[in-house]
Design a protein around this motif. Structure first.
Motif, PDB file in Angstrom:
ATOM      1  N   ASN A  98       0.809  -1.219   0.000  1.00  0.00           N
ATOM      2  CA  ASN A  98       0.000   0.000   0.000  1.00  0.00           C
ATOM      3  C   ASN A  98       0.841   1.267   0.000  1.00  0.00           C
ATOM      4  OD1 ASN A  98      -2.487  -1.400   0.062  1.00  0.00           O
ATOM      5  ND2 ASN A  98      -2.295  -1.680   2.294  1.00  0.00           N
ATOM      6  N   GLU A  99       2.144   1.139   0.330  1.00  0.00           N
ATOM      7  CA  GLU A  99       2.969   2.336   0.454  1.00  0.00           C
ATOM      8  C   GLU A  99       4.436   1.984   0.227  1.00  0.00           C
ATOM      9  OE1 GLU A  99       3.900   5.898   3.744  1.00  0.00           O
ATOM     10  OE2 GLU A  99       2.694   4.131   4.283  1.00  0.00           O
ATOM     11  N   VAL A 100       5.149   2.895  -0.427  1.00  0.00           N
ATOM     12  CA  VAL A 100       6.595   2.767  -0.597  1.00  0.00           C
ATOM     13  C   VAL A 100       7.251   4.062  -0.128  1.00  0.00           C
ATOM     14  CG1 VAL A 100       6.687   1.049  -2.442  1.00  0.00           C
ATOM     15  CG2 VAL A 100       6.260   3.435  -3.017  1.00  0.00           C
ATOM     16  N   LYS A 101       8.486   3.923   0.374  1.00  0.00           N
ATOM     17  CA  LYS A 101       9.199   5.066   0.930  1.00  0.00           C
ATOM     18  C   LYS A 101      10.434   5.379   0.098  1.00  0.00           C
ATOM     19  CE  LYS A 101       7.703   3.952   5.645  1.00  0.00           C
ATOM     20  NZ  LYS A 101       8.138   3.649   7.033  1.00  0.00           N
ATOM     21  N   ALA A 102      11.076   6.487   0.433  1.00  0.00           N
ATOM     22  CA  ALA A 102      12.268   6.925  -0.284  1.00  0.00           C
ATOM     23  C   ALA A 102      13.340   5.837  -0.240  1.00  0.00           C
ATOM     24  CB  ALA A 102      12.802   8.216   0.332  1.00  0.00           C
ATOM     25  N   GLY A 103      13.919   5.553  -1.383  1.00  0.00           N
ATOM     26  CA  GLY A 103      14.927   4.508  -1.513  1.00  0.00           C
ATOM     27  C   GLY A 103      14.381   3.225  -2.079  1.00  0.00           C
ATOM     28  N   ASP A 104      13.050   3.038  -2.068  1.00  0.00           N
ATOM     29  CA  ASP A 104      12.433   1.812  -2.581  1.00  0.00           C
ATOM     30  C   ASP A 104      12.352   1.842  -4.105  1.00  0.00           C
ATOM     31  OD1 ASP A 104      12.102   0.907  -0.019  1.00  0.00           O
ATOM     32  OD2 ASP A 104      10.003   1.547   0.149  1.00  0.00           O
ATOM     33  N   ILE A 105      12.430   0.638  -4.675  1.00  0.00           N
ATOM     34  CA  ILE A 105      12.220   0.460  -6.114  1.00  0.00           C
ATOM     35  C   ILE A 105      10.932  -0.327  -6.283  1.00  0.00           C
ATOM     36  CG2 ILE A 105      13.092  -0.627  -8.211  1.00  0.00           C
ATOM     37  CD1 ILE A 105      15.893  -0.088  -7.218  1.00  0.00           C
ATOM     38  N   CYS A 106      10.017   0.182  -7.081  1.00  0.00           N
ATOM     39  CA  CYS A 106       8.699  -0.436  -7.196  1.00  0.00           C
ATOM     40  C   CYS A 106       8.183  -0.328  -8.622  1.00  0.00           C
ATOM     41  CB  CYS A 106       7.721   0.231  -6.227  1.00  0.00           C
ATOM     42  SG  CYS A 106       7.474   1.981  -6.556  1.00  0.00           S
ATOM     43  N   VAL A 107       7.047  -0.953  -8.847  1.00  0.00           N
ATOM     44  CA  VAL A 107       6.372  -0.924 -10.146  1.00  0.00           C
ATOM     45  C   VAL A 107       4.946  -0.433  -9.924  1.00  0.00           C
ATOM     46  CG1 VAL A 107       5.567  -2.287 -12.096  1.00  0.00           C
ATOM     47  CG2 VAL A 107       7.790  -2.784 -11.073  1.00  0.00           C
ATOM     48  N   ILE A 108       4.530   0.542 -10.726  1.00  0.00           N
ATOM     49  CA  ILE A 108       3.203   1.138 -10.592  1.00  0.00           C
ATOM     50  C   ILE A 108       2.328   0.686 -11.746  1.00  0.00           C
ATOM     51  CG2 ILE A 108       1.889   3.282 -10.405  1.00  0.00           C
ATOM     52  CD1 ILE A 108       3.778   2.753  -8.068  1.00  0.00           C
ATOM     53  N   LYS A 109       1.140   0.217 -11.412  1.00  0.00           N
ATOM     54  CA  LYS A 109       0.129  -0.087 -12.420  1.00  0.00           C
ATOM     55  C   LYS A 109      -0.919   1.023 -12.369  1.00  0.00           C
ATOM     56  CE  LYS A 109      -3.588  -3.418 -13.403  1.00  0.00           C
ATOM     57  NZ  LYS A 109      -4.682  -2.551 -12.948  1.00  0.00           N
ATOM     58  N   GLY A 110      -1.209   1.615 -13.520  1.00  0.00           N
ATOM     59  CA  GLY A 110      -2.198   2.677 -13.565  1.00  0.00           C
ATOM     60  C   GLY A 110      -1.751   3.902 -14.332  1.00  0.00           C
ATOM     61  N   PHE A 111      -0.440   4.157 -14.377  1.00  0.00           N
ATOM     62  CA  PHE A 111       0.046   5.315 -15.134  1.00  0.00           C
ATOM     63  C   PHE A 111      -0.155   5.065 -16.631  1.00  0.00           C
ATOM     64  CE2 PHE A 111       3.337   6.569 -11.662  1.00  0.00           C
ATOM     65  CZ  PHE A 111       2.292   7.038 -10.878  1.00  0.00           C
ATOM     66  N   LYS A 112      -0.605   6.103 -17.360  1.00  0.00           N
ATOM     67  CA  LYS A 112      -0.916   5.940 -18.782  1.00  0.00           C
ATOM     68  C   LYS A 112       0.085   6.629 -19.709  1.00  0.00           C
ATOM     69  CE  LYS A 112      -5.888   5.668 -17.825  1.00  0.00           C
ATOM     70  NZ  LYS A 112      -7.225   6.279 -18.069  1.00  0.00           N
ATOM     71  N   ASN A 113       0.540   7.810 -19.315  1.00  0.00           N
ATOM     72  CA  ASN A 113       1.341   8.616 -20.238  1.00  0.00           C
ATOM     73  C   ASN A 113       2.745   8.929 -19.735  1.00  0.00           C
ATOM     74  OD1 ASN A 113      -0.880   8.931 -22.100  1.00  0.00           O
ATOM     75  ND2 ASN A 113      -1.763  10.385 -20.644  1.00  0.00           N
ATOM     76  N   ILE A 114       3.095   8.501 -18.530  1.00  0.00           N
ATOM     77  CA  ILE A 114       4.424   8.772 -17.990  1.00  0.00           C
ATOM     78  C   ILE A 114       5.452   7.915 -18.726  1.00  0.00           C
ATOM     79  CG2 ILE A 114       5.869   8.577 -15.937  1.00  0.00           C
ATOM     80  CD1 ILE A 114       3.462   9.317 -14.267  1.00  0.00           C
ATOM     81  N   MET A 115       6.577   8.542 -19.123  1.00  0.00           N
ATOM     82  CA  MET A 115       7.566   7.876 -19.953  1.00  0.00           C
ATOM     83  C   MET A 115       8.861   7.625 -19.189  1.00  0.00           C
ATOM     84  SD  MET A 115       5.715   7.646 -22.601  1.00  0.00           S
ATOM     85  CE  MET A 115       6.929   6.910 -23.684  1.00  0.00           C
ATOM     86  N   ALA A 116       9.685   6.737 -19.710  1.00  0.00           N
ATOM     87  CA  ALA A 116      10.985   6.441 -19.115  1.00  0.00           C
ATOM     88  C   ALA A 116      11.875   7.679 -19.158  1.00  0.00           C
ATOM     89  CB  ALA A 116      11.652   5.277 -19.853  1.00  0.00           C
ATOM     90  N   GLY A 117      12.604   7.919 -18.076  1.00  0.00           N
ATOM     91  CA  GLY A 117      13.444   9.094 -17.967  1.00  0.00           C
ATOM     92  C   GLY A 117      12.756  10.284 -17.330  1.00  0.00           C
ATOM     93  N   GLN A 118      11.443  10.200 -17.169  1.00  0.00           N
ATOM     94  CA  GLN A 118      10.681  11.320 -16.616  1.00  0.00           C
ATOM     95  C   GLN A 118      10.821  11.378 -15.102  1.00  0.00           C
ATOM     96  OE1 GLN A 118       6.703  11.473 -18.132  1.00  0.00           O
ATOM     97  NE2 GLN A 118       5.979  12.975 -16.635  1.00  0.00           N
ATOM     98  N   GLY A 119      10.830  12.571 -14.559  1.00  0.00           N
ATOM     99  CA  GLY A 119      10.886  12.761 -13.123  1.00  0.00           C
ATOM    100  C   GLY A 119       9.522  13.143 -12.568  1.00  0.00           C
ATOM    101  N   LEU A 120       9.221  12.675 -11.356  1.00  0.00           N
ATOM    102  CA  LEU A 120       7.949  12.971 -10.697  1.00  0.00           C
ATOM    103  C   LEU A 120       8.221  13.729  -9.404  1.00  0.00           C
ATOM    104  CD1 LEU A 120       6.253   9.461 -11.095  1.00  0.00           C
ATOM    105  CD2 LEU A 120       6.180  11.388 -12.687  1.00  0.00           C
ATOM    106  N   GLY A 121       7.307  14.603  -9.036  1.00  0.00           N
ATOM    107  CA  GLY A 121       7.459  15.348  -7.792  1.00  0.00           C
ATOM    108  C   GLY A 121       8.616  16.326  -7.873  1.00  0.00           C
ATOM    109  N   ILE A 122       9.541  16.211  -6.929  1.00  0.00           N
ATOM    110  CA  ILE A 122      10.684  17.125  -6.891  1.00  0.00           C
ATOM    111  C   ILE A 122      11.691  16.836  -8.003  1.00  0.00           C
ATOM    112  CG2 ILE A 122      10.483  17.543  -4.411  1.00  0.00           C
ATOM    113  CD1 ILE A 122      12.680  15.515  -3.953  1.00  0.00           C
TER     114      ILE A 122
END
Length: 667
Positions: A98-122
Motif C-alpha cells: 500500500n505504500e513505498v518510501k524513499a529509496g524503494d524500487i517499485c512498479v506502478i500499475k495505472g500510469f498511462k502517459n508517464i515515460m521512461a526518464g521522466q521525473g515525478l514530484g521534486i
C-alpha cells in the motif's frame, strides 16, 4: 574519508571472489556495510522513472525509484495519473503493498502517459537519451498481414524504449523505425519475433537529415475560418550547433493572456516541426512567442494549434534554411603502409582529419566524416588491411550537409503540397474562410510585424581562423614578386543584432597550384608527360589561365626545380597567372607551405594538391585544400557552365547571306 569519496563517486571499491565457491562473500558484505553510508532523502515526494514494461495481461507497468517522501495507492500524480497498484517484484513474482518510501524500487500499475526518464514530484527534469538514431528504416511485413495490428504492437515497444521511434506514413501506408544501424536491427527483429511471433524484415534504410535556419525571421500564422480566430507571431532565431530547440515567451499579458501563451508553448513542444527543404525535423533553433491575438467569442483551443503550426512553417519559408546531416568522429588504426589509401578514402568521403600519430608500424588517424559516406567503411578497412585495421566511430552530432543540392533533389520534397504541414494561413471575408499563401500573409495579418527581417548569417556554420600578421621580410618578397598587397583587415565579427549588414567582409582569394602534382594526377596530362613533359606543362598553364578567368583570383602555379644545381629560382607573370620555379633545395611543397603560413591573414588561400601530408600542413595553416582530382572536376564543371551561358546569350534565329539586300536596294 573513504566513505565521503565513495558518496561523491570519486572512489569505486572493487572486490574479488566467487559466489559459486563461497569465496570472499563475508569479506564483501562486511566491507560493504562498513564503507557505505545510507543516503539522506527529502521529505517531499520525488521519483524517477527508469523503465516501462507490460505484463502478460497487457497492463502498462511503470518502474520507478522513490527519491523522496512516500507514495501510496490511489494517489494522484498530476492531473490524469493515478496509482492503481504498487508492486514489489522479485524475479517474475511480485507482492502488492500500500505504500513505498524513499529509496524503494517499485512498479506502478495505472500510469498511462508517464515515460521512461521522466521525473515525478521534486524530480522535475527529464533525462534525455544520450544518443539519437541517424538511420530511418522501412519495416517490411509478411504478406497479408494487417499493418494496423502491427503498428499497435510496435507502439508498445516504443513506449518501453524511448530511443525507438516508430512512425507511420499515411500517404504511403508504411511503418518506419529510426535506429542506429545493423546491430539494433537484429535485436529488434528478434524482439518482435519473441514478443509477437512476427518475422519482419527491413530495407536498406536512409540517413535522417535535419534542418535549421541561418537568419532570424518573424513567422506569422493566422487561422480564421468561420467562427474561429487566432493569430500567432513567432521569432525564429538560429541556435548553437547541437542545442536542439529552445522555447521562450516575450509577450505581455496585455497583448495575449498568459493562458493562451502557455497553450501556444504546449503546441510548439507537442509536435515535431518539419523544415521546408526536405521535410526533415528542424533543430538548433530558438523559437520565441512575441505576439498574438485572440477573439473573445470565437477563439477555441484548437485555433491556436493551427496558427502556431502555420507560424513556424511560414517563418521557415521566409528565411534561409540549411540542411544538416549526421557526422561520425572516428579513429582509424592501421599499418603504416596503408596510410595513403586511408587518407585518399577519407578525402573521397569529404571528411577531415588531423596529422596521424605513427607508433612504429601502426598509424592512428582521428577526424570526422559524414555518416552517409562512412557508415559501411568498416568492412572496407578490414578488406584492404587484411584484418589488421580497426575503425572506431562515434556519432558527433549534425553539421551542414556536404551535398545539400543533391540530397534536396533526391528527396524531392514540396512544402507547398504537404497538406499535413501547411505554410500558408486561413483568413475570413464575408463569412467565408479562404487560404492565403505564405508570401502574402503579411499583407493580410491583423498584427504588425514586431521586428524587421534580418539577413545576417549566423557565424556558427561559417568556419574561419585568425592568424598572426605576416613576417615583414616575406611580405616584401611577395609584394616584389606579385605586386602590392592592399592592407585589409581580416574578417571581423558583427555584433549579434538584427541588422541588414553582412557578418564578414570580403577578402581576395589566392590559389596555389602544385604543378607537377596536378600533372601526375590527371590521366591525360600524365600520359602526355611520358612523351613530352614540356607539352604537359604548357597544357596545364593554358588550363590554369582559363580557370583564373572564371575565378577572378590570384593564381600561382608552382613547379619544382629544386634538383637544378645553382638554381636561384624564377617567377614571372604569364597572361593572367603567376608561374614560379623553386630554387635549389626548395620543393614546391616548401614554397607553398611558407607562402600559406605568412599570407593567410591577407588572402583566403586555397591549395590544390593530392599530397596528403601537404594537405594536412596547409590545413593547419588556415588554408582550404582541394585535391587535384577535385580541381579537375571543378574546371570541367565551370567549362560546361560557361559554355551553356555563352549559348544562352546568343541571339535567337539565323542570319542568311544577302537576306537584307532588298532593303538596302530600296534605300
Amino acid at each position: 574519508m573513504l566513505i565521503e569519496e565513495i558518496i561523491k563517486r570519486q572512489l569505486f571499491p572493487c572486490f574479488f571472489g566467487s559466489a559459486l565457491k563461497m569465496e570472499g562473500i563475508d569479506t564483501f558484505l562486511n566491507e560493504f556495510t562498513s564503507y557505505i553510508k545510507e543516503k539522506e532523502y527529502s521529505e517531499d515526494f520525488g521519483a524517477r522513472v527508469f523503465k516501462i514494461s507490460h505484463d502478460k495481461q497487457g497492463n502498462r507497468l511503470t518502474h520507478l525509484k522513490i527519491t523522496g517522501g512516500t507514495l501510496k495507492t490511489k494517489a494522484h500524480i498530476g492531473k490524469d495519473e493515478k496509482v492503481d497498484q504498487i508492486r514489489i517484484y522479485s524475479g517474475n513474482k511480485y507482492q502488492l503493498v500500500n505504500e513505498v518510501k524513499a529509496g524503494d524500487i517499485c512498479v506502478i500499475k495505472g500510469f498511462k502517459n508517464i515515460m521512461a526518464g521522466q521525473g515525478l514530484g521534486i524530480e522535475e527534469e527529464i533525462i534525455q537519451p544520450v544518443l539519437s538514431p541517424y538511420m530511418d528504416y522501412r519495416i517490411i511485413l509478411p504478406e497479408d498481414h494487417d499493418w494496423h495490428q502491427t503498428l499497435e504492437k510496435l507502439s508498445l515497444l516504443a513506449q518501453e524504449d524511448p530511443q525507438l521511434h516508430i512512425n507511420y506514413n499515411n500517404h504511403t501506408q508504411e511503418i518506419h523505425v529510426q535506429l542506429m544501424g545493423a546491430i539494433q536491427i537484429e535485436v529488434l527483429k528478434n524482439l518482435i519475433n519473441e514478443r509477437f511471433g512476427l518475422n519482419v524484415s527491413f530495407d536498406h534504410g536512409k540517413i535522417i537529415y535535419k534542418e535549421t535556419i541561418l537568419e532570424a525571421v518573424e513567422g506569422v500564422g493566422h487561422f480564421e475560418p468561420l467562427r474561429h480566430y487566432a493569430e500567432v507571431h513567432l521569432l525564429l532565431e538560429p541556435g548553437k550547433p547541437g542545442s536542439g530547440l529552445e522555447y521562450e515567451v516575450n509577450c505581455k499579458d496585455e497583448i495575449l493572456s498568459s493562458s493562451y501563451q502557455r497553450l501556444i508553448l504546449t503546441h510548439l513542444k507537442e509536435k515535431e516541426h518539419l523544415g521546408v527543404l526536405t521535410g526533415s525535423a528542424i533543430t538548433d533553433m530558438k523559437i520565441t512567442l512575441i505576439s498574438g491575438k485572440a477573439h473573445l467569442k470565437h477563439t477555441e483551443g484548437g485555433d491556436f494549434r493551427e496558427a502556431t503550426y502555420r507560424a513556424v512553417r511560414q517563418g521557415l519559408k521566409s528565411t534561409k534554411s540549411i540542411l544538416l546531416e549526421p557526422y561520425f568522429d572516428f579513429t582509424l588504426e592501421l599499418p603504416v603502409e596503408f596510410l595513403s589509401k586511408a587518407i585518399y578514402d577519407i578525402e573521397a568521403m569529404k571528411g577531415s582529419f588531423v596529422m596521424p600519430d605513427i607508433h612504429r608500424e601502426v598509424v592512428s588517424i582521428t577526424g570526422s566524416a559524414p555518416v552517409s559516406r562512412m557508415q559501411n567503411y568498416q568492412s572496407e578497412v578490414i578488406n584492404y588491411t587484411k584484418g589488421k585495421g580497426r575503425l572506431i566511430c562515434q556519432v558527433a552530432g549534425y553539421h551542414p550537409c556536404q551535398d545539400e543540392d543533391e540530397v534536396i533533389k533526391q528527396i524531392n520534397y514540396d512544402s507547398e503540397t504537404d497538406k499535413d504541414n501547411p505554410t500558408g494561413s486561413v483568413f475570413c471575408s464575408h463569412g467565408a474562410g479562404y487560404n492565403v499563401k505564405w508570401n502574402e500573409v503579411e499583407d493580410h495579418m491583423h498584427i504588425p510585424l514586431q521586428l524587421k527581417k534580418t539577413s545576417r548569417i549566423e557565424e556558427k556554420y561559417q568556419q574561419t581562423t585568425k592568424f598572426d600578421d605576416a613576417d615583414k621580410e616575406l611580405e616584401e618578397i611577395f609584394t616584389k614578386t606579385y605586386g602590392p598587397v592592399k592592407n585589409r583587415n581580416f574578417m571581423k565579427e558583427t555584433p549579434r543584432k538584427l541588422l541588414n549588414e553582412p557578418v564578414y567582409k570580403h577578402i581576395p582569394e589566392c590559389y596555389l597550384i602544385d604543378g607537377y602534382n596536378v600533372i601526375h594526377s590527371w590521366p591525360d596530362l600524365k600520359e602526355l608527360a611520358k612523351d613530352n613533359l614540356d607539352a604537359a606543362r604548357s597544357r596545364l598553364i593554358d588550363i590554369m589561365c582559363n580557370y583564373q578567368g572564371y575565378k577572378k583570383c590570384i593564381l600561382i602555379l608552382v613547379f619544382d626545380a629544386y634538383k637544378v644545381k645553382d638554381n636561384l629560382g624564377s617567377s614571372y607573370k604569364y597572361h593572367n597567372i603567376y608561374i614560379v620555379y623553386t630554387k635549389e633545395a626548395q620543393t614546391a611543397d616548401m614554397y607553398i607551405e611558407r607562402t600559406t603560413h605568412e599570407l593567410a591573414s591577407k588572402y583566403s588561400i586555397t591549395v590544390a594538391t593530392s599530397d596528403a601530408l601537404e594537405q594536412l600542413i596547409v590545413l593547419g595553416q588556415g588554408a582550404k585544400r582541394i585535391s587535384s582530382r577535385e580541381l579537375r572536376l571543378e574546371i570541367e564543371y565551370l567549362d560546361k557552365e560557361k559554355l551553356a551561358e555563352f549559348k544562352r546569350r546568343q541571339p535567337k534565329g539565323y542570319n542568311y547571306l544577302l537576306q537584307d539586300l532588298k532593303k538596302y536596294h530600296k534605300e
